[in-house]
Design a protein around this motif. Structure first.
Motif, PDB file in Angstrom:
ATOM      1  N   LEU A  81      -4.300   2.574  -2.928  1.00 36.52           N
ATOM      2  CA  LEU A  81      -4.067   1.300  -2.975  1.00 36.52           C
ATOM      3  C   LEU A  81      -2.865   0.802  -4.101  1.00 36.52           C
ATOM      4  N   TYR A  82      -2.196  -0.462  -3.663  1.00 36.77           N
ATOM      5  CA  TYR A  82      -1.523  -1.001  -4.856  1.00 36.77           C
ATOM      6  C   TYR A  82      -2.519  -2.038  -5.489  1.00 36.77           C
ATOM      7  N   GLU A  83      -2.076  -2.005  -6.776  1.00 36.36           N
ATOM      8  CA  GLU A  83      -2.932  -3.142  -7.737  1.00 36.36           C
ATOM      9  C   GLU A  83      -2.076  -3.979  -8.392  1.00 36.36           C
ATOM     10  N   PRO A  84      -1.393  -4.776  -7.809  1.00 43.92           N
ATOM     11  CA  PRO A  84      -0.151  -5.298  -8.579  1.00 43.92           C
ATOM     12  C   PRO A  84      -0.644  -6.156  -9.430  1.00 43.92           C
ATOM     13  N   ARG A 179      -8.902  -7.848  -9.874  1.00 37.37           N
ATOM     14  CA  ARG A 179      -7.813  -7.595  -9.549  1.00 37.37           C
ATOM     15  C   ARG A 179      -7.359  -7.865  -8.155  1.00 37.37           C
ATOM     16  N   VAL A 189       5.194  -4.110   5.436  1.00 35.47           N
ATOM     17  CA  VAL A 189       5.477  -4.627   6.781  1.00 35.47           C
ATOM     18  C   VAL A 189       5.474  -6.220   6.576  1.00 35.47           C
TER      19      VAL A 189
ATOM     20  N   ASP B 161      10.777   3.302   5.530  1.00 30.95           N
ATOM     21  CA  ASP B 161      10.698   2.834   3.933  1.00 30.95           C
ATOM     22  C   ASP B 161      11.400   4.165   3.264  1.00 30.95           C
ATOM     23  N   LYS B 187       2.958   3.511  -9.549  1.00 26.46           N
ATOM     24  CA  LYS B 187       2.151   4.108  -8.298  1.00 26.46           C
ATOM     25  C   LYS B 187       1.009   2.960  -7.853  1.00 26.46           C
ATOM     26  N   LYS B 188       0.902   2.226  -8.540  1.00 28.79           N
ATOM     27  CA  LYS B 188      -0.223   0.946  -8.186  1.00 28.79           C
ATOM     28  C   LYS B 188       0.645  -0.325  -8.235  1.00 28.79           C
ATOM     29  N   LYS B 189       1.853  -0.135  -8.405  1.00 25.34           N
ATOM     30  CA  LYS B 189       2.629  -1.587  -8.555  1.00 25.34           C
ATOM     31  C   LYS B 189       2.199  -2.411  -9.416  1.00 25.34           C
ATOM     32  N   ASP B 190       1.448  -2.067 -10.468  1.00 26.43           N
ATOM     33  CA  ASP B 190       0.771  -2.750 -11.569  1.00 26.43           C
ATOM     34  C   ASP B 190       1.968  -3.080 -12.681  1.00 26.43           C
ATOM     35  N   TYR B 218      13.278  -3.758  -4.585  1.00 27.76           N
ATOM     36  CA  TYR B 218      12.566  -3.701  -3.283  1.00 27.76           C
ATOM     37  C   TYR B 218      12.831  -4.571  -2.043  1.00 27.76           C
ATOM     38  N   GLY B 219      12.918  -3.993  -0.819  1.00 23.49           N
ATOM     39  CA  GLY B 219      13.355  -5.128   0.164  1.00 23.49           C
ATOM     40  C   GLY B 219      14.325  -4.627   1.077  1.00 23.49           C
ATOM     41  N   ASN B 257      13.444  -0.705   5.169  1.00 25.03           N
ATOM     42  CA  ASN B 257      12.716  -1.099   3.971  1.00 25.03           C
ATOM     43  C   ASN B 257      13.480  -0.245   2.757  1.00 25.03           C
ATOM     44  N   ASP B 259      12.590   0.860  -1.215  1.00 27.96           N
ATOM     45  CA  ASP B 259      11.818   0.603  -2.104  1.00 27.96           C
ATOM     46  C   ASP B 259      12.095   1.692  -3.482  1.00 27.96           C
ATOM     47  N   GLU B 262       8.978   3.207  -5.529  1.00 28.03           N
ATOM     48  CA  GLU B 262       7.939   3.696  -4.818  1.00 28.03           C
ATOM     49  C   GLU B 262       7.647   5.263  -5.491  1.00 28.03           C
ATOM     50  N   ARG B 264       5.624   7.758  -4.382  1.00 30.20           N
ATOM     51  CA  ARG B 264       4.976   8.608  -3.728  1.00 30.20           C
ATOM     52  C   ARG B 264       5.557  10.259  -4.021  1.00 30.20           C
ATOM     53  N   ILE B 277       6.392   3.907   8.740  1.00 30.39           N
ATOM     54  CA  ILE B 277       5.224   3.082   9.026  1.00 30.39           C
ATOM     55  C   ILE B 277       5.167   2.287  10.391  1.00 30.39           C
ATOM     56  N   PRO B 279       3.244  -1.568  11.874  1.00 35.28           N
ATOM     57  CA  PRO B 279       2.169  -2.410  11.450  1.00 35.28           C
ATOM     58  C   PRO B 279       0.935  -2.271  11.929  1.00 35.28           C
ATOM     59  N   PRO B 284       0.746   5.755   6.889  1.00 35.79           N
ATOM     60  CA  PRO B 284       2.115   6.291   7.552  1.00 35.79           C
ATOM     61  C   PRO B 284       1.894   7.201   8.552  1.00 35.79           C
TER      62      PRO B 284
END
Lengths: 207, 415
Positions: A81-84, A179, A189, B161, B187-190, B218-219, B257, B259, B262, B264, B277, B279, B284
């Motif tokens: 998961l992402y945990e932003p 969180r 997406v 992506d 990794k968690k985008k925290d 990102y975008g 996309n 990023d 990212e 991974r 990916i 929707p 993925p």
């Protein structure tokens, strides 16, 4: 449309509060405990109310795009998961507690009752203690009173439950807040929608 | 006690319909791979733990199913990934090649997953590797092939992506002992944890500053314009742009996309990475990227890029008619003495391209049952061999029964 899974219980009311502040009026979703899905098409939000430990699964498998869940759950089980965002709500501590007078000793096996077997195991291993872990699903405070365990590992917000059951906190394992978690595919997406949702929450979360 | 009908968690059987679907998708993918000049290789289901784990990223290393080979006492591993096997194969047997190698594969990999995670432990994969090239054209080729293959297999609304592990490796290489923390938070985008970690880091200020801008990088494609202004990133962004310029020429039907934050496959990939990916799927359909360090670990330095498709994820996305699996005729001799003629008749039909069930147990009581069954399956019909010179065809669709004196007549007038 964003689907948001929220852990039922204490957290739900606080989460609804934060959402309301961001302008996402979700009403009193915490009042009716039997209703599990709430839809708000006008603000593009669908809310699922699930058990705390189920939130990560709902989000990981894409049944929900986002979730609000305590960090305790995220440390106990590994999920992709992402945990932003730290939302600052549901503040509490993950603690070790025992009846008054209890002392750790290396010479004997310590029995631990908890809803968090992995966290507990790792914590005591680091301290060099041998433990036997009993996984429980609720009312963990009961275990030491009736002799099921020596200590417990559980969440404590005010310490009130501990006091009532004549337990004392021995140590804190982690400070916990809720969180926001996001599904990895949704993040890409539905990026614009989620970015917007994130920035709103960031502005109005509790600190 | 173990119920004999049960299977261990995370594995399953495939009934004919499902098995046919898997084959159909694999056929489409392999056909497309071969049209791009990729040659198929086959690698073993298990090999020494030591050799395969050299070529795995940290995440997969924790998911290896291993056991002791009873005959030697060596620890062997069921392959959790096929790419390292190809790396080993190339280093061992194809190291005389001077031209680029284009290889592909399909097969199952096995990964340990937690009980109750609901994840498959046996995964059908099909993939390609392009070895011996480092050019943006080669990155673009593998990405274009990835997208085209998925489209051929019927998937729609794809999102590509794109990321760059080389860029991340470069930035993180001098963050010192907080590197692990920075990795985790990316990794968690925290990003709050990222800020804290970066603050603690001994890295130069300029590097820290760029690390903290990663979350914003990102975008859509315009992100690259923004990223290019950051001097430390310029080289890597240029690389991505070069790949995208070639990709444009392929005119792929998919959204893009980008990023740059990212993480991974961070300790596995070395350059441009990608995921495709959709929707409708929560994970993925395909993962890939450049892994220039891998084959060198087997003693043969060779740059490479490639991808692996999760074949089963395509099943749920694409629906195709099941005609391929349908039997066309059932041939039944009326008497025991007509067996030989019935066998010849069935062989004729098979060699003319039909799918034929030969029902030699000529119990006439079962005749009605067979006709009924065949009607339900909507095939051409049931052929009764009454005498060597008399064939009776009962058409499944209409139920009409017609007689012919030989097979040629039947094939001409019957269908």
């Amino acid at each position: 449309m964003i689907t948001l899974a929220i852990a039922r219980g204490r957290l739900l009311k606080e989460a609804a509060g934060v959402l309301r502040k961001t302008g996402l009026t979700v009403g009193e979703i915490y009042k009716d405990s039997r209703k599990l899905i709430f839809e708000f098409p006008k603000i593009g939000l669908k809310i699922l109310i699930v058990r705390p430990f189920d939130v990560p699964s709902y989000v990981e498998y894409g049944a929900a795009d986002c979730g609000i869940v305590g960090r305790d759950t995220l440390i106990e089980e590994k999920h992709e998961l992402y945990e932003p965002l730290d939302l600052g709500i549901g503040k509490c501590k993950l603690i070790v507690a025992a009846p008054k007078g209890f002392e750790f000793s290396n010479s004997r096996l310590i029995r631990v009752a908890t809803k968090y077997p992995k966290i507990s195991y790792e914590h005591f291993v680091k301290k060099g203690l041998t433990t036997e872990i009993v996984k429980l699903y609720g009312s963990v405070e009961l275990a030491p009173i009736v002799g099921l365990s020596d200590v417990i590992v559980d969440l404590s917000a005010t310490g009130e439950t501990l006091r009532k059951n004549k337990l004392v906190e021995i140590e804190t394992i982690a400070n916990i807040t809720a969180r926001l978690v996001v599904n990895k595919v949704s993040m890409k997406v539905k990026s614009a929608e989620i970015k917007d949702f994130l920035s709103k929450l960031k502005k109005y979360r509790k600190f | 006690m173990i119920n004999r009908l049960n299977l261990p968690q995370g594995v399953k059987d495939f009934t004919p319909e499902k098995a046919e679907e898997i084959r159909r998708i694999e056929d489409i993918l392999l056909e497309e791979f071969s049209r791009w000049g990729y040659k198929r290789v086959v690698t073993p289901l298990f090999e020494y733990l030591e050799s395969i784990s050299v070529g795995l990223g940290d995440e997969l290393k924790q998911k290896i199913m291993k056991f002791v080979d009873p005959s030697t006492g060596d620890v062997v591993a069921l392959r959790p990934d096929i790419t390292p096997q190809i790396g080993r194969l190339v280093a061992a047997q194809m190291n005389q090649h001077t031209e680029p190698l284009r290889l592909c594969y399909n097969g199952r990999v096995v990964r340990f997953e937690e009980r109750g995670s609901g994840k498959e432990r046996e995964i059908f994969q099909a993939g390609c590797e392009l070895l011996g090239l480092t050019s943006p054209e080669s990155d673009a080729e593998i990405i274009a092939l990835a997208v085209k293959s998925l489209l051929k297999a019927g998937s729609k609304a794809l999102v590509l992506d794109l990321g760059h592990t080389g860029l991340l490796r470069f930035l993180l290489s001098n963050t010192g002992d907080v590197r692990e923390e920075i990795e985790q938070s990316l990794k968690k985008k925290d990003y709050e944890q990222l800020e804290k970690a970066a603050r603690k880091s001994s890295a130069p200020k300029s590097v820290k500053k760029v690390i903290l801008t990663l979350p914003e990088l990102y975008g859509g494609r315009d992100i690259l314009v923004k990223a290019k202004k950051i001097s430390l990133l310029k080289v890597f962004v240029k690389e991505l742009e070069n790949v995208l310029d070639v990709l444009d020429e392929f005119r792929l039907e998919c959204d893009l996309n980008i990023d740059l934050g990212e993480l991974r496959g961070f300790n596995y990939y070395t350059g441009v990475t990608f995921e495709i990916i959709s929707p409708s799927m929560s994970s993925p359909l395909l993962r890939g990227g450049r892994y220039d360090d891998l084959i060198g670990k087997y003693g043969f330095d060779l740059p490479a890029t490639g991808f692996a498709i999760d074949v089963e994820s395509l099943l749920s996305m694409t629906k195709a008619p099941l005609e391929n699996n349908q039997v066309h005729f059932v041939v039944i001799p009326k008497k025991m003495s007509l067996r030989r003629e019935a066998i010849r008749l069935a062989e004729w039909l098979r060699s003319s391209g039909f799918k034929v069930i030969l029902d030699l147990n000529s119990d006439m009581k079962l005749m009605k049952v067979r006709i009924k069954e065949n009607k339900a399956s909507n095939s051409y019909g049931v052929i009764f061999l009454e005498t060597p010179k008399r064939l009776k065809l009962i058409e499944s669709r209409s139920g009409v029964s017609r007689e012919f004196s030989n097979l040629e007549e039947l094939l001409k007038g019957g269908i």
